[in-house]
Design a protein around this motif. Sequence first.
Motif, short mmCIF file in Angstrom:
data_model
loop_
_atom_site.label_atom_id
_atom_site.label_comp_id
_atom_site.label_asym_id
_atom_site.label_seq_id
_atom_site.Cartn_x
_atom_site.Cartn_y
_atom_site.Cartn_z
N PRO A 267 0.83 -1.21 0.00
CA PRO A 267 0.00 0.00 0.00
C PRO A 267 0.86 1.26 0.00
O PRO A 267 1.98 1.26 0.52
CB PRO A 267 -0.80 -0.12 1.29
N VAL A 268 0.32 2.34 -0.56
CA VAL A 268 1.06 3.59 -0.74
C VAL A 268 0.33 4.75 -0.08
O VAL A 268 -0.89 4.88 -0.18
CB VAL A 268 1.26 3.89 -2.24
N ILE A 269 1.11 5.59 0.60
CA ILE A 269 0.64 6.89 1.07
C ILE A 269 1.38 7.93 0.24
O ILE A 269 2.62 7.91 0.18
CB ILE A 269 0.95 7.11 2.57
N ALA A 270 0.67 8.82 -0.45
CA ALA A 270 1.32 9.70 -1.42
C ALA A 270 0.70 11.09 -1.45
O ALA A 270 -0.41 11.31 -0.95
CB ALA A 270 1.26 9.08 -2.81
N SER A 271 1.43 12.00 -2.08
CA SER A 271 0.92 13.36 -2.32
C SER A 271 -0.18 13.32 -3.37
O SER A 271 -0.05 12.63 -4.38
CB SER A 271 2.05 14.26 -2.81
N ASN A 272 -1.22 14.09 -3.15
CA ASN A 272 -2.29 14.23 -4.14
C ASN A 272 -1.90 15.36 -5.10
O ASN A 272 -2.39 16.48 -4.99
CB ASN A 272 -3.62 14.53 -3.45
N ILE A 273 -1.02 15.03 -6.04
CA ILE A 273 -0.50 16.06 -6.93
C ILE A 273 -0.19 15.44 -8.30
O ILE A 273 0.10 14.25 -8.40
CB ILE A 273 0.78 16.73 -6.33
N LEU A 336 -2.43 3.61 9.04
CA LEU A 336 -2.30 2.43 8.18
C LEU A 336 -1.45 1.35 8.85
O LEU A 336 -1.70 0.15 8.65
CB LEU A 336 -1.68 2.84 6.83
N SER A 337 -0.48 1.76 9.66
CA SER A 337 0.37 0.77 10.33
C SER A 337 -0.42 -0.05 11.36
O SER A 337 -0.08 -1.19 11.65
CB SER A 337 1.55 1.46 11.02
N LYS A 338 -1.48 0.54 11.89
CA LYS A 338 -2.28 -0.14 12.92
C LYS A 338 -3.38 -1.03 12.32
O LYS A 338 -4.07 -1.73 13.08
CB LYS A 338 -2.91 0.90 13.85
N ASN A 339 -3.57 -0.99 11.02
CA ASN A 339 -4.68 -1.70 10.40
C ASN A 339 -4.18 -2.63 9.29
O ASN A 339 -4.06 -2.23 8.13
CB ASN A 339 -5.69 -0.69 9.84
N LYS A 340 -3.88 -3.85 9.64
CA LYS A 340 -3.35 -4.82 8.69
C LYS A 340 -4.35 -5.13 7.58
O LYS A 340 -3.98 -5.27 6.40
CB LYS A 340 -2.94 -6.11 9.40
N ILE A 341 -5.62 -5.24 7.94
CA ILE A 341 -6.65 -5.55 6.94
C ILE A 341 -6.71 -4.45 5.88
O ILE A 341 -6.82 -4.73 4.68
CB ILE A 341 -8.03 -5.73 7.62
N LEU A 342 -6.62 -3.20 6.32
CA LEU A 342 -6.65 -2.07 5.38
C LEU A 342 -5.41 -2.08 4.49
O LEU A 342 -5.50 -1.80 3.29
CB LEU A 342 -6.75 -0.75 6.15
N ARG A 343 -4.25 -2.42 5.06
CA ARG A 343 -3.03 -2.50 4.25
C ARG A 343 -3.16 -3.56 3.17
O ARG A 343 -2.78 -3.34 2.01
CB ARG A 343 -1.82 -2.81 5.14
N LEU A 344 -3.70 -4.70 3.53
CA LEU A 344 -3.87 -5.79 2.56
C LEU A 344 -4.88 -5.39 1.47
O LEU A 344 -4.67 -5.67 0.29
CB LEU A 344 -4.34 -7.06 3.27
N LYS A 345 -5.95 -4.71 1.89
CA LYS A 345 -6.97 -4.27 0.94
C LYS A 345 -6.39 -3.28 -0.05
O LYS A 345 -6.55 -3.43 -1.27
CB LYS A 345 -8.14 -3.63 1.69
N TYR A 346 -5.71 -2.25 0.44
CA TYR A 346 -5.13 -1.24 -0.44
C TYR A 346 -4.08 -1.85 -1.38
O TYR A 346 -4.01 -1.51 -2.56
CB TYR A 346 -4.48 -0.12 0.38
N GLY A 347 -3.27 -2.73 -0.84
CA GLY A 347 -2.24 -3.38 -1.65
C GLY A 347 -2.83 -4.20 -2.78
O GLY A 347 -2.35 -4.16 -3.92
N LEU A 348 -3.90 -4.94 -2.48
CA LEU A 348 -4.55 -5.77 -3.49
C LEU A 348 -5.25 -4.92 -4.55
O LEU A 348 -5.14 -5.18 -5.76
CB LEU A 348 -5.55 -6.72 -2.84
N LYS A 349 -5.97 -3.88 -4.11
CA LYS A 349 -6.67 -3.00 -5.06
C LYS A 349 -5.67 -2.28 -5.98
O LYS A 349 -5.92 -2.12 -7.18
CB LYS A 349 -7.50 -1.96 -4.30
N LEU A 350 -4.55 -1.87 -5.42
CA LEU A 350 -3.53 -1.20 -6.23
C LEU A 350 -2.93 -2.17 -7.24
O LEU A 350 -2.70 -1.81 -8.39
CB LEU A 350 -2.44 -0.61 -5.33
N TYR A 351 -2.69 -3.39 -6.79
CA TYR A 351 -2.17 -4.42 -7.69
C TYR A 351 -3.11 -4.65 -8.88
O TYR A 351 -2.69 -4.68 -10.04
CB TYR A 351 -1.97 -5.73 -6.93
N GLN A 352 -4.39 -4.79 -8.60
CA GLN A 352 -5.38 -5.02 -9.66
C GLN A 352 -5.43 -3.86 -10.63
O GLN A 352 -5.54 -4.06 -11.85
CB GLN A 352 -6.75 -5.27 -9.03
N HIS A 353 -5.31 -2.65 -10.11
CA HIS A 353 -5.37 -1.45 -10.95
C HIS A 353 -4.16 -1.33 -11.86
O HIS A 353 -4.29 -1.09 -13.06
CB HIS A 353 -5.51 -0.20 -10.07
#
Length: 374
Positions: A267-273, A336-353
């Motif tokens: 999963p990624v945390i990034a600038s909205n730019i 995000l560090s405290k939520n493993k389920i959210l990390r897995l979700k974001y990582g999978l969605k980003l992979y699919q995209h």
Amino acid sequence: MKNIIHIISMKRGLGGVQQSFLSYYKFAQHSSRYKHYIFSNHEVSKNYGYLRNFFKIQKNFFTFLKHIISKNSIIYLHNKLPSKKIFYLLKLLPTNNNIIFAESGTAWNIKTQDQIEIYKKNADLAKQIIVCSIATKHMLVKRFKINAKKIKLIYNGQEDPLIKKKNSKKKKLNIGFIGRLETIKGAHLFIEAANLLKKKNLIFWIAGDGDLEKELKEISKGNKNVNFIGNVKNPFDFIKNLDILVVPSIREPLGLVSIEAGLCKVPVIASNIDGIPEVISNKHSGILINPTRKINLKKYNNQKSLPNFVINPNNQKLVKPKELDPKILSKSILLLSKNKILRLKYGLKLYQHVRKRFSIKSYFKGIEDLYEQF
């Protein structure tokens, strides 16, 4: 069979432009209907290994000129729109309307009116200009008044390394940054956020080198959880071991590193730019943060790379650049560090995209179809 003559610098070790091109070039060697050559002013960086049909211009100048004027060659210039040398060369020689320019970030570096004029003149000589993002297209149209009909969007492609994430029960999470250590990449913001989290169970890793390395190490003093590992040969080897990647860029035409993170299901945390939201969807495949803090020009010596303008992805307008607030960044990292389920979700969605939008096959097909128009 037509020849494709790529003019690109392969000197740098960790450039997204070069990495993207390398993936394409290797794929094209066994899949293209055309014969491909690389011409460069510099020897190829050792990081890229052996490249077939690579020629240094100075040693093969007359062969280079023959290709420029040949009706059987398509001249493909990578990030060369601001080049005066290229302008005079193309202006003096008959090029048979066979010129493609690829713009992947140099438009953000243009500062003076003289540079703007050269940029526009080179654009006039092109039959087609390829851009890597919608943000890049808006930059060309709004700042340089380039005809939108001449611009074609073809998203960069990356081959899936098919990385398998290992389940681990580690006590500390790995938070990473990878890129050139210069102001525009925002490594200083990553460290400022890490300093706010130094009492947490997190380890911060910085991969890359650059002009700000000494200053960045200075501001990380006292934080034993911040580690500098220098340049890495293969970004995937670094990213795949992370739990979160942070991309705190001040400007980013697209952001290859976010695509690479997606292929690692990180999963990624990034600038909205600029073009970053074309890779990451906020609260769907990652976290995007609006840059709100005024850039302190006196804080760092490396300010020449700061752009005059960036693209606001919310309205596609030209705006003055700002940077992320490290306090907001640190809160997002902690969340995000405290939520493993959210990390897995974001990582999978980003992979699919990224598998769908940024595949090497779709990128290759887009370029190959463009050659057919010449």
